[in-house]
Every structure is written in structure tokens, then in C-alpha cells.
Scaffold this active site. Structure first.
Site: not given
Length: 290
Positions: A255-256
Site C-alpha cells: 500500500p504505497c
């Protein structure tokens, strides 16, 4: 090919872009509906079905003060998730992701006979191409999740990421992965936890460390680039952390999108700023709705 769900996201994305650009002026429902090319009634209904909250409530999740609050609350939760060995603490999309990391040289040595199976799927955030490596040396592991812009060619994206691999399109083979990444329902079957998703990442030791750290950010929470740098034990490397985050090959699963600037500004995103904003608001709505 544009599907109904992809078109829905495109309409929502136009409204979100306008909302986040002009949130200080508190744009009216009629303004947002006009951006989505819908009547006020249909826009309100469509947006609420997609986000789970009204456009007005959604806009609160995208304000600077809300982001700063999430940042202040995020670091302890990252530590708690890390200590528990979890990828996150959110109820809805708490995906159990395990990473197998290899350097490019290591993979090349064991890379004979690589087949990259791929397919294009829909998501709440538009279409994406999903790729999985299938080789006797590594088994079947997700190797790429890339959200598509209108003119993107999936095969070009896949070849650039994995030039050694031969490509094979097989949506049936990858459908179980897609069902788990973006399930049609938030309810797990028989209350069972999802099966772990295995991801094969090729990058430098520093990149792999950063990508692994991203898994510790719980759904609905945020971390800054500085916090990630501190977390991996390199507090002066926030700029390098940003570069590593920007090259994340597996969107959403790693989850950048949950990493923002320490000022509370969301910043850019490899797959478009409006998609990042959509993800953050969508996750916040689900967490707050628990």
C-alpha cells in the site's frame, strides 16, 4: 474495453479531482455532479454506493487536518501491526501478504522457463493488469499489479517489468487472486480469514526493505516518508524511500498509497493522484463505518 464499473470509477474520479482541488471552497453537490456528467440525484446515489458515505463526508477524509490526524495516530499502529506480524489491522481488506524478495541477479540465475501469466480485471479504482510468475523454481506468485490509464498497453507494461518472461493470458487462472484482492463482498466465506497472498518482488535490498515496511501500515492509517525511513532504521533516507515507493510494482497490495508528506499533503502517486485520493477516502470510509 470500458466496463460499467470502470466507467463508474472514471465518473467518481473526475468528481474527486474537483473535490480535492477545491475543497477549501466546499464545492456544492451540483458542481460535483456536473463534473461526473450526472444529475445531482444520480451522482449522490452513485457516489454513496461506491464510497459508502456521502460526497460531503468523503471530502472530510481528504482535508489537510484529517490527514495530519491520521499521521499522528499512524506510527504506533504501524509498530503494533509489525509486532503482531500482520499486514494491517483493518477489517475489510486486511490482506495477508507475504513477500519473497530477490535481487535481479538472483532471479536471473534461477529464471529459466519463466512464464508471466496475466489478465486485466476491474476494481473499485478502475482496471488493472495482474501478473503472476509461474516457474518451477518459485511456484505461482503475484509479480505485478498495475492500474491502467486509458491508453496503456498491458503487454508493454508487463514486458518492461519482466523482460525475461514469456507472456500468457489466462483470466481464469488469475481470477481467484483477483477475487481475493478486490472481493465482490466484504464478508469472508464462513468467517474464515483469507488465504495468504504470495508476492514475488525483484529489487535492491533497500527497495525490498521499504516495500516490506509498507505492509505494516494498517488500512485507514497513513505514514510519512520520514516515518518509513525511521522505521527501516535509515532516518536520513526519506528521499530514497520516496523513490523506492514510487517504483513499487504491486499497487494496492503493497500500500504505497498510504504514504504521504509529513505536512499532511497527499503528494503524487504512480497511478495518478486522484486514484490515490480515491483509495485513501474509500479506506477511511470503511474503517470509520466499522
Amino acid at each position: 474495453m470500458t466496463t460499467d464499473s470502470t466507467y463508474t470509477y472514471q465518473q467518481i474520479a473526475r468528481a474527486i479531482e474537483h473535490l480535492t482541488t477545491h475543497y477549501r471552497e466546499q464545492p456544492s453537490l451540483s458542481e460535483l455532479a456536473e463534473k461526473a456528467n450526472l444529475s445531482e440525484f444520480h451522482f449522490q446515489r452513485l457516489f454513496t454506493e461506491w464510497a459508502g458515505v456521502s460526497p460531503k463526508k468523503f471530502s472530510q477524509y481528504l482535508t489537510l487536518e484529517h490527514a495530519k490526524t491520521r499521521l499522528r495516530n499512524g506510527a504506533p499502529l504501524i509498530d503494533a501491526a509489525y509486532d503482531a506480524g500482520l499486514s494491517g489491522t483493518g477489517r475489510l481488506h486486511d490482506l495477508f501478504v507475504t513477500i519473497e524478495g530477490v535481487t535481479p541477479g538472483q532471479f536471473k540465475q534461477a529464471g529459466s522457463g519463466i512464464t508471466l501469466t496475466y489478465a486485466v480485471f476491474d476494481s473499485p479504482f478502475g482496471q488493472y493488469v495482474l501478473g503472476a510468475i509461474n516457474a518451477t523454481t518459485v511456484g505461482r506468485k503475484i509479480a505485478l499489479l498495475h492500474f491502467l490509464h486509458e491508453d496503456d498497453n498491458p503487454e508493454t507494461i508487463l514486458t518492461a517489468a519482466w523482460p525475461e518472461a514469456s507472456l500468457s493470458y489466462d483470466s481464469d487462472l488469475l481470477q481467484p487472486f483477483a477475487n481475493q484482492i478486490f472481493p465482490a463482498s466484504d464478508n469472508t466465506v464462513s468467517g474464515q480469514a483469507p488465504q495468504p497472498l504470495s508476492v514475488l518482488l525483484r529489487g535492491s535490498a533497500f527497495q525490498l526493505k521499504v516495500w516490506e515496511a509498507l505492509l505494516k501500515i494498517p488500512e485507514g492509517q497513513l505514514a510519512s516518508y520520514d516515518q518509513i525511513a525511521e522505521f527501516i532504521g535509515q532516518p536520513t533516507a526519506s528521499r530514497a524511500v520516496g523513490t523506492a515507493i514510487g517504483s513499487n510494482p504491486v499497487g494496492y497490495l503493497i500500500p504505497c498509497h498510504r504514504v504521504i508528506k509529513k505536512t499532511g499533503l497527499f503528494g503524487g502517486y504512480r497511478w495518478g493522484a486522484e486514484r490515490k485520493q480515491a483509495m485513501l477516502g474509500w479506506e477511511a470510509a470503511r474503517i470509520d463505518g466499522n
